[in-house]
Design a protein around this motif. Structure first.
Motif, PDB file in Angstrom:
ATOM      1  N   GLN A   1     -61.940 -25.327 -16.779  1.00  0.00           N
ATOM      2  CA  GLN A   1     -62.176 -26.423 -15.559  1.00  0.00           C
ATOM      3  C   GLN A   1     -60.952 -27.175 -15.054  1.00  0.00           C
ATOM      4  N   VAL A   2     -59.946 -27.622 -15.919  1.00  0.00           N
ATOM      5  CA  VAL A   2     -58.761 -28.112 -15.368  1.00  0.00           C
ATOM      6  C   VAL A   2     -57.957 -27.335 -14.491  1.00  0.00           C
ATOM      7  N   TYR A   3     -57.781 -26.119 -14.967  1.00  0.00           N
ATOM      8  CA  TYR A   3     -57.116 -24.911 -14.229  1.00  0.00           C
ATOM      9  C   TYR A   3     -57.849 -24.566 -12.943  1.00  0.00           C
ATOM     10  N   ALA A   4     -59.246 -24.508 -12.960  1.00  0.00           N
ATOM     11  CA  ALA A   4     -59.835 -23.863 -11.804  1.00  0.00           C
ATOM     12  C   ALA A   4     -59.725 -24.985 -10.679  1.00  0.00           C
ATOM     13  N   SER A   5     -59.741 -26.280 -11.162  1.00  0.00           N
ATOM     14  CA  SER A   5     -59.850 -27.481 -10.159  1.00  0.00           C
ATOM     15  C   SER A   5     -58.412 -27.426  -9.365  1.00  0.00           C
ATOM     16  N   ARG A   6     -57.391 -27.116 -10.307  1.00  0.00           N
ATOM     17  CA  ARG A   6     -55.840 -27.372  -9.723  1.00  0.00           C
ATOM     18  C   ARG A   6     -55.831 -26.176  -9.016  1.00  0.00           C
ATOM     19  N   ALA A   7     -56.283 -25.031  -9.247  1.00  0.00           N
ATOM     20  CA  ALA A   7     -55.974 -24.007  -8.512  1.00  0.00           C
ATOM     21  C   ALA A   7     -56.734 -23.921  -7.254  1.00  0.00           C
ATOM     22  N   ARG A   8     -57.921 -24.214  -7.235  1.00  0.00           N
ATOM     23  CA  ARG A   8     -58.274 -24.411  -5.829  1.00  0.00           C
ATOM     24  C   ARG A   8     -57.688 -25.435  -5.088  1.00  0.00           C
ATOM     25  N   SER A   9     -57.360 -26.345  -5.470  1.00  0.00           N
ATOM     26  CA  SER A   9     -56.532 -27.514  -4.659  1.00  0.00           C
ATOM     27  C   SER A   9     -55.111 -26.871  -4.187  1.00  0.00           C
ATOM     28  N   THR A  10     -54.528 -26.133  -4.989  1.00  0.00           N
ATOM     29  CA  THR A  10     -53.412 -25.309  -4.767  1.00  0.00           C
ATOM     30  C   THR A  10     -53.616 -24.705  -3.605  1.00  0.00           C
ATOM     31  N   ILE A  11     -54.606 -23.486  -3.848  1.00  0.00           N
ATOM     32  CA  ILE A  11     -54.894 -22.640  -2.694  1.00  0.00           C
ATOM     33  C   ILE A  11     -55.218 -23.294  -1.572  1.00  0.00           C
ATOM     34  N   ASN A  12     -56.044 -24.184  -1.431  1.00  0.00           N
ATOM     35  CA  ASN A  12     -56.096 -25.037  -0.372  1.00  0.00           C
ATOM     36  C   ASN A  12     -55.196 -25.770   0.297  1.00  0.00           C
ATOM     37  N   ASP A  13     -54.051 -26.359  -0.531  1.00  0.00           N
ATOM     38  CA  ASP A  13     -52.915 -26.856   0.336  1.00  0.00           C
ATOM     39  C   ASP A  13     -52.126 -25.668   1.062  1.00  0.00           C
ATOM     40  N   VAL A  14     -51.853 -24.328   0.253  1.00  0.00           N
ATOM     41  CA  VAL A  14     -51.169 -23.510   0.833  1.00  0.00           C
ATOM     42  C   VAL A  14     -51.617 -22.726   2.119  1.00  0.00           C
ATOM     43  N   PHE A  15     -53.182 -22.555   2.063  1.00  0.00           N
ATOM     44  CA  PHE A  15     -53.696 -22.331   3.272  1.00  0.00           C
ATOM     45  C   PHE A  15     -53.666 -23.260   4.264  1.00  0.00           C
ATOM     46  N   GLU A  16     -53.791 -24.525   4.121  1.00  0.00           N
ATOM     47  CA  GLU A  16     -53.883 -25.440   5.172  1.00  0.00           C
ATOM     48  C   GLU A  16     -52.480 -25.651   5.724  1.00  0.00           C
ATOM     49  N   ASN A  17     -51.364 -25.592   4.715  1.00  0.00           N
ATOM     50  CA  ASN A  17     -50.272 -25.438   5.425  1.00  0.00           C
ATOM     51  C   ASN A  17     -49.737 -24.094   6.344  1.00  0.00           C
ATOM     52  N   ALA A  18     -50.175 -23.098   5.846  1.00  0.00           N
ATOM     53  CA  ALA A  18     -49.814 -21.878   6.739  1.00  0.00           C
ATOM     54  C   ALA A  18     -50.596 -21.870   8.084  1.00  0.00           C
ATOM     55  N   THR A  19     -51.761 -22.310   7.989  1.00  0.00           N
ATOM     56  CA  THR A  19     -52.536 -22.623   9.224  1.00  0.00           C
ATOM     57  C   THR A  19     -51.956 -23.600  10.177  1.00  0.00           C
ATOM     58  N   ALA A  20     -51.359 -24.663   9.669  1.00  0.00           N
ATOM     59  CA  ALA A  20     -50.796 -25.688  10.301  1.00  0.00           C
ATOM     60  C   ALA A  20     -49.445 -25.030  11.258  1.00  0.00           C
ATOM     61  N   GLU A  21     -48.891 -24.043  10.639  1.00  0.00           N
ATOM     62  CA  GLU A  21     -47.659 -23.539  11.097  1.00  0.00           C
ATOM     63  C   GLU A  21     -48.137 -22.515  12.158  1.00  0.00           C
ATOM     64  N   VAL A  22     -49.067 -21.921  12.088  1.00  0.00           N
ATOM     65  CA  VAL A  22     -49.739 -20.892  12.936  1.00  0.00           C
ATOM     66  C   VAL A  22     -50.116 -21.666  14.194  1.00  0.00           C
ATOM     67  N   ARG A  23     -50.775 -22.906  13.887  1.00  0.00           N
ATOM     68  CA  ARG A  23     -51.435 -23.695  14.880  1.00  0.00           C
ATOM     69  C   ARG A  23     -50.268 -24.063  16.037  1.00  0.00           C
ATOM     70  N   GLU A  24     -49.207 -24.431  15.064  1.00  0.00           N
ATOM     71  CA  GLU A  24     -47.761 -24.856  16.102  1.00  0.00           C
ATOM     72  C   GLU A  24     -47.267 -23.640  16.666  1.00  0.00           C
ATOM     73  N   LEU A  25     -47.363 -22.429  16.325  1.00  0.00           N
ATOM     74  CA  LEU A  25     -46.917 -21.284  17.149  1.00  0.00           C
ATOM     75  C   LEU A  25     -47.743 -21.151  18.502  1.00  0.00           C
TER      76      LEU A  25
END
Length: 709
Positions: A535-559
């Motif tokens: 449970q600890v791992y899954a929660s942290r992993a989802r949060s990590t994936i979400n952050d990476v996806f959000e960051n990549a999307t923000a960079e594409v949006r800037e393009l």
């Protein structure tokens, strides 16, 4: 129409020409059609998304069309699955037959019982798959594991030094081997890892591959055809045309969890992992008895909302109205005591009643069953259906059987899980396509807006996108290495600590009991620690994936903003949906500490001496529980990172293709504006895209961070 079908069997190559076999259908199939309508909401949502994608694709060029086809393909491939589990003789197979409106599809007589995972694929439309069947056999490595080591039970017995158990397993395996050779010929080993395909099927054909009998020693001799391939069959897939259901659906019938060699337990576990909803079928006479604790262990690691308990065979109760409440309370108490899904829905019913209602054979029902049905009807708030007396009676019995209620509950569960996830993922991708097209509709010939954004040369787009992808993948890899390392450390720490505590407890017991009476240690604590680590791992992993996806999307949006000179507030881009983590069902795997007192009594009798007992116990428990730990490592960590990386790469690939293509369209002069429709036509396109995005936005799920419970 005749269909040619060729297949190879163990005793030589045989060519069969088969006609389309008509599997007996229920007389009152209209009842199933009415009940199947509950799946309409999910189907309607996916159709709505599909239509919006068509609108978007009509305003795009090649890259948009390619992306749209992939999204539509994903929608077409949606096939929610439900796994049915339960003990032998709970009436699970009869229930499955009733649920799909085909009472005679899977053999459910007194002797046969399902021995393999049988997946029934209900097809809402006539496709080339309808009517076909595929039976797959165990691979050589799986068969060798059974034959040489006795499967999971053989491994356990060998680890425990249980020579008498090993001898019994060896005798059973030898009998199994000889009967397999007698039925299939000496070349039956050649069938390992192969499959048999048919263009049509019936009950007799299915019986050859999926059915054994009650008695292991005699079951293979019940008939020339029954179970001919059953001991080497790993899975069966049957494709059935069922227009009564508004969407494709898969119902998986499993062999249960009390397999002689525990050989099929792992297959059942994998089937549960692959389905988002699980139905536990219990017999009203022994609901949640001690033998069903193996089921509790399996479902304890699935979210409560994805578990449905169907208490079958209430037609055999003398007073259903009174006894049902007692059974319900007993089930709740057992689940609570063993840390199972306390909020799981419980449905009571009778597959026997449902079968007679479907077939229109109420006059052939057992008298005691009819009496129980009348008592049950008095307590149920069901309006008398419209229609002639016979039809209305059938429909009333159908409702009393609990099957319509079960389908209704399953529809709700599937809609809230796989239905929402697919809708969310595809809707996000489609919204991004629409946003990209909206950006390209803005002519560069307009006066440049006042902005601090540095314009981007379209020729540099590919390099910029490659940089974004490289950085995002590196970030994902780095963070997952830390996450996975911590997860594995927690598992190892829990495992070592449990082994030490169990051994210490045994030592204390031996010091107090000179006669070395039988003793047992509950493994629930270890499963709780493992689940907590997950449970600890899954929660942290989802949060990590979400952050990476959000960051990549923000960079594409800037393009986009730089390439099309857009105001940031007027342009949006959705990050891709986070991949789902399957439930840790491996935690329910049977280990030595789960076995009954008889097995442990024999284990104690085989040992003499304080030190020998403590050492043997410590080694066995360490290795037995290690198998669960290793299973968790295999299922999570790298597997989740790889799934996230695949989604991220697909997202960036689509953006790369669309951006590069659209950037060439935006580089136009005033003379080209009319050609590209930047006047009235542009306005119509913009309004159509805006409407499509509004429709799609209804299907984007709010961000949630969920654990396995």
């Amino acid at each position: 129409m005749k269909i040619e079908n060729k297949f190879e069997v163990a005793d030589g190559v045989s060519t069969e020409t088969e006609t389309d076999r008509q599997i007996p259908k229920a007389a009152n199939i209209g009842m199933l059609r009415d009940s199947g309508k509950v799946f309409g909401q999910m189907s309607q949502n996916l159709d709505e998304i599909d239509s919006s994608i068509d609108v978007i694709a009509s305003h795009g060029e090649r890259s948009v069309a390619v992306a749209a086809r992939k999204m539509k393909s994903r929608l077409r491939q949606v096939e929610p699955s439900v796994t049915m589990i339960g003990q032998v003789k709970s009436g699970k197979t009869t229930l499955v037959n009733a649920m799909i409106g085909m009472p005679h599809l899977l053999p459910a007589d007194v002797n046969p019982w399902t021995s393999v995972v049988t997946s029934i694929h209900l097809q809402k439309e006539q496709t080339p798959y309808c009517g076909k069947a595929v039976f797959r056999f165990f691979g050589e490595d799986e068969w060798d594991r059974l034959m040489s080591r006795g499967g999971r039970f053989g491994e356990l017995a060998g680890r425990a030094g249980a020579d008498d158990d090993l001898e019994r397993v060896a005798r059973q395996l030898e009998s199994m081997r000889e009967k397999s050779k007698r039925r299939l010929g000496r070349k039956f080993e050649l069938m390992m890892g192969q499959e048999h395909k048919y263009n049509s099927f019936d009950e007799e054909l299915i019986e050859r591959y999926v059915c054994l009998g009650d008695d292991f020693e005699t079951s293979y001799d019940l008939s020339p055809s029954q179970g001919r391939f059953a001991d080497i069959t790993k899975s069966a897939d049957l494709y059935v045309y069922r227009p009564e259901f508004p969407m494709n659906l898969c119902i998986r019938d499993t062999p249960g969890v009390n397999d002689t060699f525990m050989m099929r337990e792992q297959i059942t576990i994998q089937a549960i992992r692959g389905s988002r909803t699980c139905v536990v079928v219990l017999s009203a006479h022994q609901a949640m008895s001690s033998v069903d604790l193996a089921l509790v262990r399996l479902i304890a690691n699935i979210q409560s909302r994805n578990v449905v308990i169907f208490v079958n065979r209430i037609d055999e109760l003398t007073d259903p109205a009174r006894q049902v409440e007692e059974i319900r309370a007993s089930i709740r108490e057992t689940i609570r005591e063993h840390r199972g899904p306390e909020d799981a829905e419980i449905v009571f019913g009778s597959a026997y009643w449902a079968t007679h209602a479907l077939c229109g054979t109420l006059d052939q029902m057992d008298a005691a069953s009819s009496a129980a049905m009348l008592l049950w009807a008095e307590t149920q708030d069901i309006a008398w259906p419209e229609g002639d007396e016979g039809s209305a009676t059938d429909r009333m019995i159908w409702e009393l059987s609990g099957v319509p209620r079960l389908l209704e509950v399953l529809s709700d569960r599937l809609h809230r899980s796989i239905g929402r996830e697919v809708a969310d993922g595809v809707a996000r991708s489609a919204i991004n396509l629409a946003s990209s097209l909206e950006a390209s509709l803005v002519p560069t010939a307009r006066p440049r807006i006042e902005s601090n954004v540095i314009p981007l040369n379209p020729k540099s787009l590919p390099g910029e996108l490659e940089r974004i992808e490289s950085r995002a993948i590196a970030e994902l890899t780095e963070k997952f290495e830390a996450l996975t390392g911590d997860f594995y450390h927690r598992l190892e720490h829990a495992h070592d600590g449990f082994t030490k505590r169990a051994t210490a407890a045994l030592t204390a017991h031996l010091e107090k009991n000179v006669e070395m009476t039988a003793w047992h240690y509950d493994p629930t604590g270890l499963r709780v620690l493992f689940r907590s680590a997950f449970q600890v791992y899954a929660s942290r992993a989802r949060s990590t994936i979400n952050d990476v996806f959000e960051n990549a999307t923000a960079e594409v949006r800037e393009l986009y903003a730089r390439a099309f000179d857009l105001e940031d507030s007027t342009f949006s881009l959705e990050p891709p949906a986070i991949p789902e983590f399957p439930p840790p069902v491996i935690l329910g795997k049977t280990i030595a500490l789960d076995l009954g007192g008889g097995w442990w009594s024999r284990w104690w009798k085989r040992r003499r001496g304080y030190k020998a007992i403590a050492k043997d116990f410590s080694n066995m428990i360490h290795e037995e529980t290690r198998s669960i730990l290793d299973g968790l490592k295999e299922d999570y960590g790298d597997a989740n990172r790889d799934a996230a990386e695949k989604i991220l790469r697909e997202f960036l690939s689509v953006q790369h293709n669309v951006l590069v293509e659209l950037s060439t369209r935006s580089d136009v002069g005033e003379k080209d504006i009319a050609e590209f429709g930047f006047g009235e036509e542009r306005q119509l396109k913009a309004e159509a895209l805006k409407h499509a995005k509004k429709t799609l936005s209804k299907h984007v799920a709010p961000a949630e961070m969920e654990t396995c419970r």
